[in-house]
Design a protein around this motif. Structure first.
Motif, PDB file in Angstrom:
ATOM      1  N   UNK A  62     138.476 -54.752  46.368  1.00 52.99           N
ATOM      2  CA  UNK A  62     139.708 -54.263  46.961  1.00 52.99           C
ATOM      3  C   UNK A  62     139.744 -52.746  46.977  1.00 52.99           C
ATOM      4  N   UNK A  77     152.415 -52.279  46.544  1.00 55.47           N
ATOM      5  CA  UNK A  77     151.046 -51.841  46.780  1.00 55.47           C
ATOM      6  C   UNK A  77     150.489 -52.520  48.017  1.00 55.47           C
ATOM      7  N   UNK A 106     146.460 -54.008  33.008  1.00 58.34           N
ATOM      8  CA  UNK A 106     146.595 -55.367  33.510  1.00 58.34           C
ATOM      9  C   UNK A 106     145.220 -55.883  33.925  1.00 58.34           C
ATOM     10  N   UNK A 150     145.606 -62.724  44.147  1.00 58.99           N
ATOM     11  CA  UNK A 150     145.364 -62.287  42.781  1.00 58.99           C
ATOM     12  C   UNK A 150     146.199 -63.089  41.792  1.00 58.99           C
ATOM     13  N   UNK A 166     151.761 -43.245  37.437  1.00 56.35           N
ATOM     14  CA  UNK A 166     150.965 -43.627  38.597  1.00 56.35           C
ATOM     15  C   UNK A 166     150.117 -44.826  38.244  1.00 56.35           C
ATOM     16  N   UNK A 167     150.148 -45.806  39.121  1.00 55.61           N
ATOM     17  CA  UNK A 167     149.400 -47.023  38.867  1.00 55.61           C
ATOM     18  C   UNK A 167     148.135 -47.032  39.709  1.00 55.61           C
ATOM     19  N   UNK A 200     147.571 -63.087  37.905  1.00 53.19           N
ATOM     20  CA  UNK A 200     147.789 -62.247  36.736  1.00 53.19           C
ATOM     21  C   UNK A 200     147.242 -62.964  35.506  1.00 53.19           C
ATOM     22  N   UNK A 235     143.560 -58.983  36.307  1.00 51.97           N
ATOM     23  CA  UNK A 235     143.828 -59.982  37.330  1.00 51.97           C
ATOM     24  C   UNK A 235     142.523 -60.684  37.686  1.00 51.97           C
ATOM     25  N   UNK A 289     151.476 -56.307  48.004  1.00 54.07           N
ATOM     26  CA  UNK A 289     151.841 -56.833  46.704  1.00 54.07           C
ATOM     27  C   UNK A 289     153.058 -56.084  46.185  1.00 54.07           C
ATOM     28  N   UNK A 291     152.873 -58.285  36.502  1.00 50.82           N
ATOM     29  CA  UNK A 291     151.660 -58.372  37.296  1.00 50.82           C
ATOM     30  C   UNK A 291     151.959 -58.362  38.782  1.00 50.82           C
ATOM     31  N   UNK A 292     150.910 -58.278  39.549  1.00 51.28           N
ATOM     32  CA  UNK A 292     151.055 -58.237  41.000  1.00 51.28           C
ATOM     33  C   UNK A 292     151.425 -59.603  41.553  1.00 51.28           C
ATOM     34  N   UNK A 295     144.169 -49.148  40.444  1.00 53.49           N
ATOM     35  CA  UNK A 295     143.368 -50.348  40.289  1.00 53.49           C
ATOM     36  C   UNK A 295     141.898 -50.000  40.331  1.00 53.49           C
ATOM     37  N   UNK A 296     141.102 -50.800  39.628  1.00 51.97           N
ATOM     38  CA  UNK A 296     139.660 -50.694  39.757  1.00 51.97           C
ATOM     39  C   UNK A 296     139.224 -51.391  41.043  1.00 51.97           C
ATOM     40  N   UNK A 297     137.956 -51.321  41.360  1.00 51.70           N
ATOM     41  CA  UNK A 297     137.457 -51.934  42.593  1.00 51.70           C
ATOM     42  C   UNK A 297     137.051 -53.384  42.399  1.00 51.70           C
ATOM     43  N   UNK A 302     154.782 -55.205  42.304  1.00 52.28           N
ATOM     44  CA  UNK A 302     154.547 -55.288  40.873  1.00 52.28           C
ATOM     45  C   UNK A 302     155.833 -54.953  40.145  1.00 52.28           C
ATOM     46  N   UNK A 303     156.324 -55.919  39.396  1.00 55.14           N
ATOM     47  CA  UNK A 303     157.477 -55.717  38.533  1.00 55.14           C
ATOM     48  C   UNK A 303     156.986 -55.482  37.121  1.00 55.14           C
ATOM     49  N   UNK A 331     142.994 -50.180  46.997  1.00 51.01           N
ATOM     50  CA  UNK A 331     144.447 -50.156  46.922  1.00 51.01           C
ATOM     51  C   UNK A 331     145.006 -48.819  47.365  1.00 51.01           C
ATOM     52  N   UNK A 350     146.704 -56.630  52.478  1.00 51.82           N
ATOM     53  CA  UNK A 350     147.621 -57.342  51.586  1.00 51.82           C
ATOM     54  C   UNK A 350     148.798 -56.437  51.232  1.00 51.82           C
ATOM     55  N   UNK A 400     139.846 -57.939  38.344  1.00 56.06           N
ATOM     56  CA  UNK A 400     140.367 -56.632  38.702  1.00 56.06           C
ATOM     57  C   UNK A 400     141.220 -56.091  37.576  1.00 56.06           C
ATOM     58  N   UNK A 405     157.234 -46.606  45.111  1.00 52.42           N
ATOM     59  CA  UNK A 405     158.264 -46.990  44.134  1.00 52.42           C
ATOM     60  C   UNK A 405     159.597 -47.071  44.855  1.00 52.42           C
ATOM     61  N   UNK A 440     148.234 -46.024  46.910  1.00 52.35           N
ATOM     62  CA  UNK A 440     148.772 -45.398  45.703  1.00 52.35           C
ATOM     63  C   UNK A 440     150.130 -45.953  45.297  1.00 52.35           C
ATOM     64  N   UNK A 441     150.709 -46.799  46.115  1.00 46.08           N
ATOM     65  CA  UNK A 441     151.955 -47.451  45.734  1.00 46.08           C
ATOM     66  C   UNK A 441     153.200 -46.752  46.252  1.00 46.08           C
TER      67      UNK A 441
END
Lengths: 110, 113
Positions: free
Chosen positions: B102, B90, A33, A43, A97-98, A45, A35, B35, B42-43, A100-102, B37-38, B104, B33, A88, B109, B106-107
């Motif tokens: 940012x 997230x 993804x 953010x 596992x999801x 999308x 963003x 968020x 996207x977030x 994100x970059x910085x 995500x579906x 983040x 923040x 991003x 579920x 690890x989320x």
């Protein structure tokens, strides 16, 4: 350690110039993804890439996914001040596992 | 170097149950923040905070509540879980806006059945 590495961390370009932002994973990507955050906003999308070789465009922004290199690139053609913000990438790595970059901060000078 | 820590990692809730998703950061970041995500969507920003004692709604706040009593913690509360809240959540933090990146968590579920 960072699962997703973005480069460069920041970028300052003259209006009208082209630019590329890269997002590289240390593991197999199962969907990536992109963003954008405009300064002072949340953010936004931009697009999602799922298959190797896939390329998508949104206005003057094009993103590609190279599965073999485990990398995605975001290319902006003829940059405008409205393109300024933080870009991003986020990816489903290894299927469960999801990450994100910085982020990459883009400044466009009129 | 913990960064942003989210708990739990997975949770299954029944419709109507309540729960709190915990988020803690140790970087002394002012901005935090939440968020969701579906798949393929996207977030989406649920709530955010620019500092202790200050919270504000994002794009999709309905069904959620937050608090920010300290700089470190930003819990997200679901009062009456609904299937539409099945998602990956997230938490993120940043030092400020503008050129700051940012970090983040690890989320989490969450499945509501």
């Amino acid at each position: 350690s960072q699962e997703l590495e973005q480069s460069p961390q920041s970028l300052i370009v003259q209006e009208g110039k082209n630019l590329t932002i890269n997002c590289t994973s240390s593991k197999t990507l199962y969907g990536l993804y992109w963003y954008k955050q405009k300064y002072g906003e949340g953010l936004i999308f931009l697009m999602m890439l799922q298959k190797g070789g896939e390329e998508k465009s949104h206005e003057k922004i094009t993103a590609k996914l190279d599965e073999k290199k485990q990398q995605s690139s975001l290319h902006i053609t003829a940059s405008q001040p409205s393109h300024a913000g933080i870009y991003l990438c986020g990816a489903d790595i290894s299927g469960n596992q999801f990450y994100f970059g910085t982020g990459t901060s883009l400044t466009v000078i009129p | 170097n913990a960064g942003v820590t989210q708990t739990p990692k997975f949770r299954i809730l029944k419709i109507g149950q309540s729960m709190t998703l915990q988020c803690t950061q140790d970087m002394n970041h002012n901005y935090m923040y939440w968020y969701r995500q579906d798949p393929g969507m996207g977030l989406k920003l649920i709530y955010y905070s620019v500092g202790a004692g200050i919270t504000d709604k994002g794009e999709v706040p309905n069904g959620y509540n937050v608090s920010r009593s300290t700089t470190e913690d930003f819990p997200l509360r679901l009062e009456l879980a609904a299937p539409s809240q099945t998602s990956v959540y997230f938490c993120a933090s940043s030092r400020g806006q503008g050129t700051y990146g940012y970090t983040f968590g690890s989320g989490t579920r969450l499945t509501v059945v």
